[in-house]
Design an enzyme around this catalytic site. Structure first.
Site, PDB file in Angstrom:
ATOM      1  CE  LYS A   1      -4.058  -8.773   1.565  1.00 14.07           C
ATOM      2  NZ  LYS A   1      -6.025  -8.053   0.721  1.00 14.07           N
TER       3      LYS A   1
HETATM    4  P1  NAD Z   1      -6.417  -3.139  -8.226  1.00 15.63           P
HETATM    5  O1  NAD Z   1      -5.306  -3.573  -8.509  1.00 15.63           O
HETATM    6  O2  NAD Z   1      -7.639  -3.331  -9.715  1.00 15.63           O
HETATM    7  O3  NAD Z   1      -6.405  -1.502  -8.872  1.00 15.63           O
HETATM    8  C1  NAD Z   1      -5.474  -0.575  -7.858  1.00 15.63           C
HETATM    9  C2  NAD Z   1      -5.773   0.582  -7.893  1.00 15.63           C
HETATM   10  O4  NAD Z   1      -5.211   1.251  -7.190  1.00 15.63           O
HETATM   11  C3  NAD Z   1      -5.165   1.282  -9.596  1.00 15.63           C
HETATM   12  O5  NAD Z   1      -6.339   2.047 -10.266  1.00 15.63           O
HETATM   13  C4  NAD Z   1      -4.501   1.425  -9.227  1.00 15.63           C
HETATM   14  O6  NAD Z   1      -3.808   2.770 -10.387  1.00 15.63           O
HETATM   15  C5  NAD Z   1      -4.280   2.337  -8.332  1.00 15.63           C
HETATM   16  N1  NAD Z   1      -3.304   3.174  -7.511  1.00 15.63           N
HETATM   17  C6  NAD Z   1      -2.036   2.561  -6.740  1.00 15.63           C
HETATM   18  N2  NAD Z   1      -1.367   2.864  -6.553  1.00 15.63           N
HETATM   19  C7  NAD Z   1      -1.403   4.589  -6.353  1.00 15.63           C
HETATM   20  C8  NAD Z   1      -1.110   5.493  -5.422  1.00 15.63           C
HETATM   21  N3  NAD Z   1      -0.515   5.396  -5.689  1.00 15.63           N
HETATM   22  N4  NAD Z   1      -2.263   6.850  -6.229  1.00 15.63           N
HETATM   23  C9  NAD Z   1      -4.050   6.575  -6.418  1.00 15.63           C
HETATM   24  N5  NAD Z   1      -3.972   5.026  -7.237  1.00 15.63           N
HETATM   25  C10 NAD Z   1      -2.898   4.561  -7.550  1.00 15.63           C
HETATM   26  O7  NAD Z   1      -6.059  -3.594  -7.157  1.00 15.63           O
HETATM   27  P2  NAD Z   1      -8.331  -3.583  -6.144  1.00 15.63           P
HETATM   28  O8  NAD Z   1      -8.363  -5.485  -6.331  1.00 15.63           O
HETATM   29  O9  NAD Z   1      -8.923  -2.768  -6.541  1.00 15.63           O
HETATM   30  O10 NAD Z   1      -7.326  -3.280  -4.725  1.00 15.63           O
HETATM   31  C11 NAD Z   1      -7.801  -2.352  -4.258  1.00 15.63           C
HETATM   32  C12 NAD Z   1      -7.220  -2.151  -2.660  1.00 15.63           C
HETATM   33  O11 NAD Z   1      -8.884  -2.862  -2.346  1.00 15.63           O
HETATM   34  C13 NAD Z   1      -6.792  -2.226  -2.035  1.00 15.63           C
HETATM   35  O12 NAD Z   1      -6.575  -2.131  -0.785  1.00 15.63           O
HETATM   36  C14 NAD Z   1      -7.082  -4.164  -2.039  1.00 15.63           C
HETATM   37  O13 NAD Z   1      -6.104  -4.796  -0.325  1.00 15.63           O
HETATM   38  C15 NAD Z   1      -8.677  -3.611  -1.549  1.00 15.63           C
HETATM   39  N6  NAD Z   1      -9.200  -4.794  -1.786  1.00 15.63           N
HETATM   40  C16 NAD Z   1      -9.011  -5.727  -2.438  1.00 15.63           C
HETATM   41  C17 NAD Z   1     -10.204  -6.569  -2.663  1.00 15.63           C
HETATM   42  C18 NAD Z   1     -10.494  -7.383  -3.708  1.00 15.63           C
HETATM   43  O14 NAD Z   1     -11.285  -7.579  -3.833  1.00 15.63           O
HETATM   44  N7  NAD Z   1      -9.957  -6.751  -4.896  1.00 15.63           N
HETATM   45  C19 NAD Z   1     -10.749  -7.263  -1.941  1.00 15.63           C
HETATM   46  C20 NAD Z   1     -11.684  -6.031  -0.586  1.00 15.63           C
HETATM   47  C21 NAD Z   1      -9.378  -5.237  -0.003  1.00 15.63           C
END
Ligand code: NAD
Length: 491
Positions: A177
């Site tokens: 990561k």
């Molecule tokens: P992103 O940046 O597209 O979205 C993040 C979202 O979380 C946004 O809507 C933001 O407003 C919200 N957020 C941030 N801080 C917050 C808080 N304190 N309270 C409430 N909402 C909050 O990110 P993403 O890619 O959708 O990733 C989201 C989660 O999924 C993360 O934990 C990431 O590690 C995990 N994840 C992502 C992927 C991927 O392919 N993008 C894969 C596996 C896991």
């Protein structure tokens, strides 16, 4: 204007400007779990431009700012939670101590400080991380996160989770990561490009298409992957250039990305909800769900649940929380968020506070934001049957115990959000073979791979009579243990 005035007003009477004011007041509400008085902000609050403690009088809730800065101030204990989980699984099935010793540590931790020229001509020195946890099963693989809360412990934890995730999904990758500690809202698009490229240059050969392959995560996307790809390809010898396209996954389709990668994590979450619902007798048609985080994972999961006839009733993101018991159209909300940057001010739902969001009764809760959201406080508030963890580490150790006591079913993160890395693997394979798979093929293979992982985890939970998080950890450790035992420890 007092908070009590706002509550008695009809939503139809509120103009957009006043609505923003209303939301701002909600942001300053005291009593949100985890918020403590006396915290000092480390920068300007992105939502209300206040530099220090909130200037609202205490009677109006002037205690603290948004949770964005909560994340910044209250350092995550995700790494200790990850290690505790490892210990718990190890004790259940008596894993080899020596192998556990290896897996308790990360292999490489790279910290780079790199200068970037800003739009005002000044230079900013930023700190970036890449942690490579383990590569026994294949090249290191894991996302890049751009967020103010990024630090070495958070990245170590997320890298470790990636090792478990790839092992459970049975794909030939290890875990890594990376990230940069920054708030993307403070930078222009041109600055973000320079930051992404300079970070890639600083990492140098610490990443590579057969060695360590980054992908998108919080606040990073396909555009950032394209910049990283181009920078990496531009710094190798010309005759090597086109053999390096798979240095990142999650690229735009035109630059070698895969069909279905953008929605893959949300799609995987929904495939698993489907399977769980059929196993445990939940009719998804008409089932209600709430989503925390409406970015890539959350918005896709919400939109794909709509195809099953399920009803989205509450959403929370970094800008605030909204509720509409008659249903929120996820496609309409996604279009709104694209323009406004968050759910804040969406007029087809009412603004609610954090506690109300967590107490909203629903069939399914899908956390898709950051880690440590389901805690000793919020786990008691949840009134749902199933939690499908789209985010990494959304539940902390205490929260987890409470969910188990309250018999709320959990599809744990290392299984639930593995759709992203599974389709990243498909993208990597397509690049290596110069192939292009259509969406139908990608979705078919994703469903098959993630359902098989689900079966392994459910099987382990039944065999060892443990919760699904421990079962998932057991599946991961078993695979890694087998590989280490076959190969031995060099020399
Ligand atoms: P992103 O940046 O597209 O979205 C993040 C979202 O979380 C946004 O809507 C933001 O407003 C919200 N957020 C941030 N801080 C917050 C808080 N304190 N309270 C409430 N909402 C909050 O990110 P993403 O890619 O959708 O990733 C989201 C989660 O999924 C993360 O934990 C990431 O590690 C995990 N994840 C992502 C992927 C991927 O392919 N993008 C894969 C596996 C896991």
């Amino acid at each position: 204007m007092k908070k009590s005035d706002i509550k008695t007003r009809k939503r139809d009477d509120i103009t957009p400007v006043e609505t923003r004011r209303e939301w701002k007041l909600l942001y300053h509400q005291p009593g949100r779990p985890g918020l403590e008085e006396g915290y000092k902000l480390a920068g300007i609050c992105r939502h209300c431009d206040l530099k220090d403690m909130c200037s609202l009088p205490k009677s109006e809730g002037g205690v603290w700012h948004c949770r964005y800065y909560k994340a910044f101030q209250k350092k995550s204990n995700l790494y200790s939670h990850v290690l505790e989980q490892l210990e718990k699984a190890k004790d259940v099935v008596h894993f080899d101590d020596n192998i556990c010793k290896i897996l308790t540590e990360t292999m490489n931790e790279i910290v780079v400080h790199f200068p970037v020229k800003m739009r005002d001509g000044k230079v900013k020195v930023l700190t970036g991380y890449r942690v490579q946890h383990n590569n026994a099963l294949g090249p290191f693989k894991g996302g890049l996160r751009f967020h103010p809360a990024v630090d070495i412990d958070e990245i170590k934890a997320l890298a470790t989770l990636m090792t478990w995730k790839t092992a459970i999904a049975n794909i030939p990758f290890g875990g890594a990561k990376g990230g940069i500690q920054l708030d993307p809202a403070e930078f222009s698009q041109e600055e973000m490009e320079r930051i992404s490229r300079r970070f890639t240059f600083a990492l140098g050969n610490n990443i590579g298409p057969e060695y360590d392959i980054p992908a998108p995560d919080v606040n990073t996307n396909s555009q950032i992957m394209a910049w990283i790809q181009d920078t990496y390809m531009s710094t190798v010898a010309p005759n090597e250039r086109n053999r390096c396209a798979h240095v990142v996954t999650g690229k735009p389709i035109e630059s070698g990305g895969s069909q279905g990668r953008e929605k893959a994590t949300g799609q995987g979450v929904v495939f698993l909800i489907e399977k769980w619902a059929s196993d445990y007798g939940m009719d998804l048609k008409g089932a209600t769900y709430t989503v925390q985080g409406f970015g890539n994972v959350g918005s896709w999961a919400a939109r794909l649940m709509k195809l099953h006839g399920s009803k989205l009733i509450a959403v929370e993101d970094v800008t605030g929380s909204i509720l509409n018991k008659d249903g929120i159209d996820p496609d309409d909300l996604a279009a709104y968020v694209k323009v406004h940057g968050g759910v804040w001010g969406y007029l087809k739902a009412e603004p609610i506070d954090h506690v109300t969001f967590f107490t909203t009764k629903a069939d399914i809760f899908i956390p898709c934001a950051l880690e440590n959201q389901i805690t000793d406080t919020t786990a008691e508030l949840l009134d749902v049957r199933l939690i499908a963890e789209g985010a990494n580490g959304p539940t902390d150790t205490e929260g987890d115990k409470i969910l188990q006591r309250r018999k709320i079913a959990v599809i744990p993160d290392i299984l639930c959000n593995s759709g992203g890395v599974i389709v990243s693997y498909f993208e990597w394979l397509q690049n290596k073979r110069s192939e292009f798979w259509d969406l139908e093929e990608v979705d078919f293979k994703l469903r098959k791979t993630i359902n098989a992982a689900y079966d392994r985890v459910r099987g382990a939970a039944e065999t060892h009579k443990v919760d699904w998080r421990t079962a998932a950890q057991i599946v991961a450790l078993s695979r890694l243990e087998m590989v280490y035992k076959e190969r031995g420890i060099f020399p």
